[in-house]
Motif scaffolding. Structure first.
Motif, PDB file in Angstrom:
ATOM      1  N   LEU A   1      46.638 -54.566 -38.342  1.00 37.40           N
ATOM      2  CA  LEU A   1      45.468 -55.162 -37.695  1.00 37.40           C
ATOM      3  C   LEU A   1      45.337 -56.609 -38.158  1.00 37.40           C
ATOM      4  O   LEU A   1      45.318 -56.883 -39.356  1.00 37.40           O
TER       5      LEU A   1
ATOM      6  N   PRO B   1      45.765 -45.954 -36.422  1.00 38.88           N
ATOM      7  CA  PRO B   1      45.146 -45.878 -35.102  1.00 38.88           C
ATOM      8  C   PRO B   1      45.344 -44.532 -34.417  1.00 38.88           C
ATOM      9  O   PRO B   1      46.249 -43.757 -34.750  1.00 38.88           O
TER      10      PRO B   1
ATOM     11  N   LEU C   1      46.482 -55.984 -32.662  1.00 41.47           N
ATOM     12  CA  LEU C   1      47.028 -54.792 -33.301  1.00 41.47           C
ATOM     13  C   LEU C   1      48.533 -54.748 -33.017  1.00 41.47           C
ATOM     14  O   LEU C   1      48.951 -54.812 -31.856  1.00 41.47           O
TER      15      LEU C   1
ATOM     16  N   LEU D   1      40.009 -46.863 -34.287  1.00 41.42           N
ATOM     17  CA  LEU D   1      40.214 -47.059 -35.713  1.00 41.42           C
ATOM     18  C   LEU D   1      39.024 -46.507 -36.474  1.00 41.42           C
ATOM     19  O   LEU D   1      37.871 -46.772 -36.103  1.00 41.42           O
TER      20      LEU D   1
END
Length: 241
Positions: free
Chosen positions: A22, A37, A67, A47
């Motif tokens: 991230l 995730p 992401l 998330l």
């Protein structure tokens, strides 16, 4: 590769990921962190984030983020790995949506059940804006939002019947799930169960072990799910001999 195939390939990587990077920022300073995730039925990343984490504090101040999910390299060169970078806006999941989406997140990460209800944890969603798919070395494709997301009517059709599909398959087709999980997906022998399903595939679990079955293409209705499961079970049994 057609744009609809690119979108499916990007979602396939996103839905199969158990870990991702991230990217957030604070006052212009980029920051990267490891996250775990899952995806909503429409493909939006989910998330479970702690309010104590640096990235959570940064998302509250600036929701723009990215992401990165990476697949398995084709050879020793890591650049041959398929990967997708999704950009979008992060937001806490509204209270009325949280139970169903949290169940999907836990289906991908069952080991997290013991801390998922701690007071500092909350479910977040990234609203996609677009993606960059790198299908391997020097094979980059930008994907517009309209091509990244699955058909809304198909998402709704599968979401409306997911509970019935899961219940029926677990009650009546345990042998097929075992063939898929062990013969096709390389899982250990045991009592496998279907824990989630969407237009792109299904998650099978045995304890904390989870395997993702990606369909051959996005399905539009429960009949499509059945056809994909029949195909996968036949292939799994054939591999098992």
């Amino acid at each position: 590769m057609a744009t609809d195939s690119l979108g499916f390939e990007a979602r396939r990587l996103l839905r199969a990921a158990t870990a991702a990077t991230l990217a957030t920022q604070a006052e212009g300073q980029p920051f990267a962190s490891l996250v775990t995730p899952a995806t909503a039925p429409d493909g939006a990343p989910l998330l479970l984030l702690s309010s104590l984490s640096e990235h959570t504090r940064q998302l509250r101040a600036e929701p723009r983020c990215a992401l990165l999910v990476t697949g398995t390299p084709e050879e020793a060169n890591p650049q041959t790995a398929p990967r997708v970078t999704l950009t979008g806006l992060a937001e806490p999941v509204p209270e009325e949506e949280a139970p169903a989406l949290k169940a999907r997140w836990l289906a991908r990460h069952p080991y997290a059940a013991f801390y998922a209800d701690f007071g500092d944890f909350a479910l977040w969603r990234i609203r996609p804006g677009g993606a960059l798919l790198v299908a391997g070395f020097a094979r980059a494709h930008r994907i517009r939002l309209g091509d990244l997301l699955p058909a809304p009517e198909a998402v709704a059709a599968i979401a409306a019947t997911a509970g019935d599909i899961i219940g029926h398959v677990n009650a009546d087709h345990a042998d097929a799930l075992a063939a898929i999980a062990t013969g096709l997906l390389g899982g250990p022998a045991g009592d496998w169960r279907m824990v989630s399903v969407d237009v792109d595939g299904t998650d099978l679990a045995m304890g904390d072990t989870v395997r993702r079955l990606a369909f051959s293409g996005p399905v539009a209705d429960p009949g499509g799910v059945r056809a994909e499961l029949v195909r996968a079970a036949r292939e799994g049994r054939a591999r098992l001999g």
